[in-house]
Design a protein around this motif. Structure first.
Motif, PDB file in Angstrom:
ATOM      1  N   UNK A  61      -4.303  61.985  75.921  1.00 14.17           N
ATOM      2  CA  UNK A  61      -4.254  60.669  76.557  1.00 14.17           C
ATOM      3  C   UNK A  61      -5.426  60.481  77.517  1.00 14.17           C
ATOM      4  N   UNK A  62      -5.775  61.539  78.259  1.00 16.65           N
ATOM      5  CA  UNK A  62      -6.904  61.464  79.194  1.00 16.65           C
ATOM      6  C   UNK A  62      -8.210  61.172  78.455  1.00 16.65           C
ATOM      7  N   UNK A  63      -8.451  61.869  77.359  1.00 13.23           N
ATOM      8  CA  UNK A  63      -9.688  61.664  76.597  1.00 13.23           C
ATOM      9  C   UNK A  63      -9.783  60.238  76.072  1.00 13.23           C
ATOM     10  N   UNK A  64      -8.685  59.752  75.504  1.00  3.55           N
ATOM     11  CA  UNK A  64      -8.697  58.405  74.921  1.00  3.55           C
ATOM     12  C   UNK A  64      -8.920  57.345  75.992  1.00  3.55           C
ATOM     13  N   UNK A  65      -8.236  57.486  77.110  1.00  2.00           N
ATOM     14  CA  UNK A  65      -8.329  56.471  78.155  1.00  2.00           C
ATOM     15  C   UNK A  65      -9.622  56.571  78.950  1.00  2.00           C
ATOM     16  N   UNK A  66     -10.044  57.768  79.285  1.00  2.00           N
ATOM     17  CA  UNK A  66     -11.259  57.917  80.092  1.00  2.00           C
ATOM     18  C   UNK A  66     -12.518  57.581  79.302  1.00  2.00           C
ATOM     19  N   UNK A  67     -12.503  57.840  77.999  1.00  2.00           N
ATOM     20  CA  UNK A  67     -13.666  57.546  77.156  1.00  2.00           C
ATOM     21  C   UNK A  67     -13.590  56.157  76.535  1.00  2.00           C
ATOM     22  N   UNK A  68     -12.475  55.464  76.774  1.00  2.00           N
ATOM     23  CA  UNK A  68     -12.279  54.118  76.240  1.00  2.00           C
ATOM     24  C   UNK A  68     -12.437  54.090  74.716  1.00  2.00           C
ATOM     25  N   UNK A  69     -11.773  55.047  74.056  1.00  2.00           N
ATOM     26  CA  UNK A  69     -11.809  55.107  72.592  1.00  2.00           C
ATOM     27  C   UNK A  69     -10.809  54.113  72.012  1.00  2.00           C
ATOM     28  N   UNK A  70     -11.202  53.440  70.939  1.00  2.00           N
ATOM     29  CA  UNK A  70     -10.352  52.410  70.348  1.00  2.00           C
ATOM     30  C   UNK A  70      -9.956  52.699  68.897  1.00  2.00           C
ATOM     31  N   UNK A  71     -10.510  53.758  68.319  1.00  2.00           N
ATOM     32  CA  UNK A  71     -10.157  54.100  66.936  1.00  2.00           C
ATOM     33  C   UNK A  71     -10.203  55.616  66.803  1.00  2.00           C
ATOM     34  N   UNK A  72      -9.047  56.239  66.913  1.00  2.00           N
ATOM     35  CA  UNK A  72      -8.962  57.697  66.927  1.00  2.00           C
ATOM     36  C   UNK A  72      -7.923  58.147  65.902  1.00  2.00           C
TER      37      UNK A  72
ATOM     38  N   UNK B 271       5.754  50.566  53.077  1.00  3.49           N
ATOM     39  CA  UNK B 271       5.403  49.412  53.900  1.00  3.49           C
ATOM     40  C   UNK B 271       4.938  49.813  55.285  1.00  3.49           C
ATOM     41  N   UNK B 272       5.599  50.815  55.877  1.00  2.00           N
ATOM     42  CA  UNK B 272       5.204  51.270  57.212  1.00  2.00           C
ATOM     43  C   UNK B 272       3.827  51.911  57.188  1.00  2.00           C
ATOM     44  N   UNK B 273       3.534  52.688  56.148  1.00  4.46           N
ATOM     45  CA  UNK B 273       2.222  53.326  56.062  1.00  4.46           C
ATOM     46  C   UNK B 273       1.121  52.300  55.851  1.00  4.46           C
ATOM     47  N   UNK B 274       1.396  51.331  54.992  1.00  4.76           N
ATOM     48  CA  UNK B 274       0.400  50.288  54.739  1.00  4.76           C
ATOM     49  C   UNK B 274       0.121  49.493  56.008  1.00  4.76           C
ATOM     50  N   UNK B 275       1.183  49.163  56.745  1.00  5.27           N
ATOM     51  CA  UNK B 275       1.025  48.406  57.986  1.00  5.27           C
ATOM     52  C   UNK B 275       0.223  49.201  59.014  1.00  5.27           C
ATOM     53  N   UNK B 276       0.539  50.495  59.146  1.00  2.00           N
ATOM     54  CA  UNK B 276      -0.172  51.321  60.116  1.00  2.00           C
ATOM     55  C   UNK B 276      -1.657  51.419  59.794  1.00  2.00           C
ATOM     56  N   UNK B 277      -1.988  51.630  58.532  1.00  2.48           N
ATOM     57  CA  UNK B 277      -3.392  51.736  58.143  1.00  2.48           C
ATOM     58  C   UNK B 277      -4.131  50.422  58.347  1.00  2.48           C
ATOM     59  N   UNK B 278      -3.487  49.322  57.981  1.00  2.11           N
ATOM     60  CA  UNK B 278      -4.134  48.021  58.122  1.00  2.11           C
ATOM     61  C   UNK B 278      -4.437  47.721  59.585  1.00  2.11           C
ATOM     62  N   UNK B 279      -3.486  47.999  60.471  1.00  7.15           N
ATOM     63  CA  UNK B 279      -3.702  47.739  61.892  1.00  7.15           C
ATOM     64  C   UNK B 279      -4.740  48.693  62.473  1.00  7.15           C
ATOM     65  N   UNK B 280      -4.779  49.930  61.982  1.00  6.35           N
ATOM     66  CA  UNK B 280      -5.768  50.889  62.468  1.00  6.35           C
ATOM     67  C   UNK B 280      -7.175  50.478  62.045  1.00  6.35           C
ATOM     68  N   UNK B 281      -7.306  50.045  60.807  1.00  9.03           N
ATOM     69  CA  UNK B 281      -8.618  49.630  60.314  1.00  9.03           C
ATOM     70  C   UNK B 281      -9.118  48.370  60.998  1.00  9.03           C
ATOM     71  N   UNK B 282      -8.198  47.470  61.325  1.00  7.95           N
ATOM     72  CA  UNK B 282      -8.587  46.213  61.952  1.00  7.95           C
ATOM     73  C   UNK B 282      -8.864  46.367  63.440  1.00  7.95           C
ATOM     74  N   UNK B 283      -8.490  47.503  64.022  1.00 10.61           N
ATOM     75  CA  UNK B 283      -8.721  47.726  65.436  1.00 10.61           C
ATOM     76  C   UNK B 283      -7.547  47.362  66.319  1.00 10.61           C
ATOM     77  N   UNK B 284      -6.479  46.824  65.737  1.00 12.28           N
ATOM     78  CA  UNK B 284      -5.293  46.492  66.532  1.00 12.28           C
ATOM     79  C   UNK B 284      -4.607  47.743  67.060  1.00 12.28           C
ATOM     80  N   UNK B 285      -4.733  48.835  66.318  1.00 15.27           N
ATOM     81  CA  UNK B 285      -4.086  50.090  66.664  1.00 15.27           C
ATOM     82  C   UNK B 285      -5.154  51.077  67.115  1.00 15.27           C
ATOM     83  N   UNK B 286      -4.977  51.659  68.305  1.00 15.77           N
ATOM     84  CA  UNK B 286      -5.989  52.564  68.841  1.00 15.77           C
ATOM     85  C   UNK B 286      -5.922  53.949  68.208  1.00 15.77           C
ATOM     86  N   UNK B 287      -4.709  54.431  67.939  1.00  9.37           N
ATOM     87  CA  UNK B 287      -4.543  55.802  67.458  1.00  9.37           C
ATOM     88  C   UNK B 287      -3.644  55.829  66.230  1.00  9.37           C
ATOM     89  N   UNK B 288      -4.073  56.558  65.225  1.00 12.73           N
ATOM     90  CA  UNK B 288      -3.254  56.818  64.045  1.00 12.73           C
ATOM     91  C   UNK B 288      -2.995  58.313  64.011  1.00 12.73           C
TER      92      UNK B 288
END
Length: 535
Positions: free
Chosen positions: A240-251, A285-302
């Protein structure tokens, strides 16, 4: 060299140019002419180098240059069969076929995998199709029900053959080979090029041309690798520290087991980081939704398990983090291969506690390089912390550096256990089990939770009347019997076929699931393409 120099037809070259590609990758430069020549082929290259286009483009060329075959009812017959280990890879490959064949209206294709109803697939088969991309389990289900005809297959492609072996598909592959015509052009593509793959090729291919464009089990030079030592109980905080301190948006974060992915996802969302898990127990459906949101940038971490390492293909993915090191060194190569693709730069970090030092040594031995270490201030590991056994489903692994030289996974089993028919200590044969055969070996159900890998530790059952020994944080709930994602499909039930028309069995979307993530964007030429009973 450009694609124009490879002898491809103009409609295919037009589609390639529209995707922004001019220069073929090394594997494409060698594989495309070889496939066009008509002989069998065994091809291996690093993950992310374009194996999918290496067979997709010449396959489209050959099919478009001859008239479509017709079955007894006058429908278009299946002329090309592409077999993949996971539903996500199947969907990705079929998308490549459609993308690069979009100016060839006479060529039709479809994808077939489990976890979804068979009805729509049967409807498409009845209309006729030239190219079928499928996973072994669902393909055999359709064959058993008489809903598809493979008697006209002229081209057979086995993609990600190494993963096929890992997941125990060798028997299904043999069944498929008994169905398709003996006379055909066969192509075997693999991310890694092990001795086992060459043995498989000797059995399946007829005097194949062999292409290997990179040393075995190498990692791309475009990936910056780093190890961060940390205490086992501080991994979540450090992530959590790495993601927040480095402002990562796709991990993209990898864990060993499905329940571990779920727990990590819950923690990240609790601290304000948007995250979703993707593994075999999630619905399609859940996997497809997760991947789509991750690729679009809506989801920070997969958060994914190892099966997903072959099914996630995202342009310019900047960060891959091994929250837990894999106990099979080859999986490290596939995990970090999700970044640094198509010549882009990427970063792969591994959060390593004292329990995993042995796994790290195995990985460095495999890739023939030492991975730089860097301690993060405020998260220094406690020097007094002692290694503990790692619970991996029903098995207990010793991943520490002082495990006596035993290599997890060295027995050839994905879960790091002994070969079937031997005791956990590797000596006398184990007593036969009453359960059915495992998914990939003829040996029987995995050992009970107290067993260990070769030379690994063993736990003893508590004495009568004694309170059960508590699990250490991060282990599975007592009595869960859960499997790691690396070993899923190898339980006692993994080898059983589902009843006709059902989607349970070996499939993804159940506890025996085999695939992760579905790609929604166009498969790039410089990336390998990633279905299943219910796979």
């Amino acid at each position: 060299m450009t694609f124009d120099d490879l002898g491809l037809a103009q409609p295919i070259l037009r589609a390639v140019r529209e995707e922004g590609y001019e220069v073929p990758t090394p594997i494409q430069q060698q594989a495309i002419p070889a496939v066009l020549a008509g002989g069998d082929l065994l091809a291996g290259a690093q993950t992310g180098t374009g194996k999918t286009a290496g067979f997709t483009l010449p396959l489209l060329q050959r099919l478009s240059s001859s008239p479509a075959a017709k079955d007894a009812r006058g429908r278009t017959a299946i002329r090309a069969l592409i077999l993949t280990p996971t539903r996500e890879l199947a969907a990705q490959v079929e998308e490549s076929v459609r993308t690069y064949g979009k100016h060839l209206p006479q060529i039709s294709s479809m994808v077939m995998f489990g976890g979804v109803g068979m009805g729509p697939q049967i409807d498409k088969l009845r209309r006729g199709v030239d190219i079928l991309v499928a996973t072994p389990g669902r393909l055999l289900d359709h064959h058993q029900q008489g809903t598809l005809d493979l008697s006209r297959v002229e081209f057979f492609v086995l993609d990600e053959a190494d993963r096929m072996l890992d997941m125990g598909f060798i028997h299904d592959i043999k069944k498929v080979l008994a169905i398709v015509p003996a006379k055909k052009q066969s192509l075997l593509f693999s991310a890694t090029f092990s001795d086992e793959i060459k043995t498989l090729a000797d059995r399946l291919l007829n005097k194949p041309q062999v292409i290997e464009v990179a040393r075995r089990n190498t990692t791309a030079e475009t990936i910056a690798q780093k190890v961060i030592p940390v205490g086992r109980e501080r991994k979540k905080d450090l992530l959590a520290h790495l993601i927040q301190s480095q402002d990562w948006h796709q991990v993209l974060v990898f864990t060993r087991m499905k329940h571990g992915a779920n727990r990590l996802t819950e923690y990240l969302n609790k601290v304000g980081i948007t995250a979703m898990a993707i593994h075999g127990n999630k619905s399609q459906g859940a996997r497809t939704k997760a991947l789509a949101e991750f690729k679009s940038g809506e989801l920070a971490v997969l958060v994914a398990t190892d099966i997903a390492a072959r099914g996630i293909d995202i342009d310019q993915l900047p960060h891959v983090i091994n929250f837990e090191l894999p106990n099979v060194p080859e999986d490290y190569v596939h995990r970090i291969g999700r970044t640094g693709r198509a010549g882009a730069q990427g970063e792969a970090l591994s959060l390593v506690c004292v329990d995993e030092e042995g796994f790290l040594a195995d990985i460095e031995k495999l890739i023939k390089r030492s991975i730089p270490r860097e301690v993060v201030k405020g998260f220094e590991p406690d020097p007094s912390e002692r290694p503990e056994p790692i619970l991996l489903g029903r098995r207990t692994l010793n991943g520490s550096a002082n495990r006596g030289g035993a290599r997890p996974g060295g027995s050839g089993r994905k879960d790091g256990g002994p070969r079937p028919g031997t005791s956990p200590q590797g000596g006398r044969p184990a007593r036969p089990q009453s359960a059915g055969p495992s998914g990939s070996h003829a040996g029987g159900r995995p050992a009970a939770s107290g067993s260990a890998g070769p030379k690994g530790p063993q736990t003893q059952a508590p004495k009568a009347g004694a309170a059960p020994k508590p699990q250490r944080p991060g282990g599975p709930p007592s009595g869960s019997g859960g499997q790691s994602n690396g070993a899923q499909g190898r339980s006692a039930n993994a080898g059983q076929r589902p009843a006709q028309g059902q989607n349970s069995g070996r499939g993804q979307g159940t506890s025996q699931g085999r695939g992760q993530g579905q790609r929604s964007s166009t498969a790039a030429l410089t990336r390998p393409g990633s279905g299943s009973r219910s796979n």
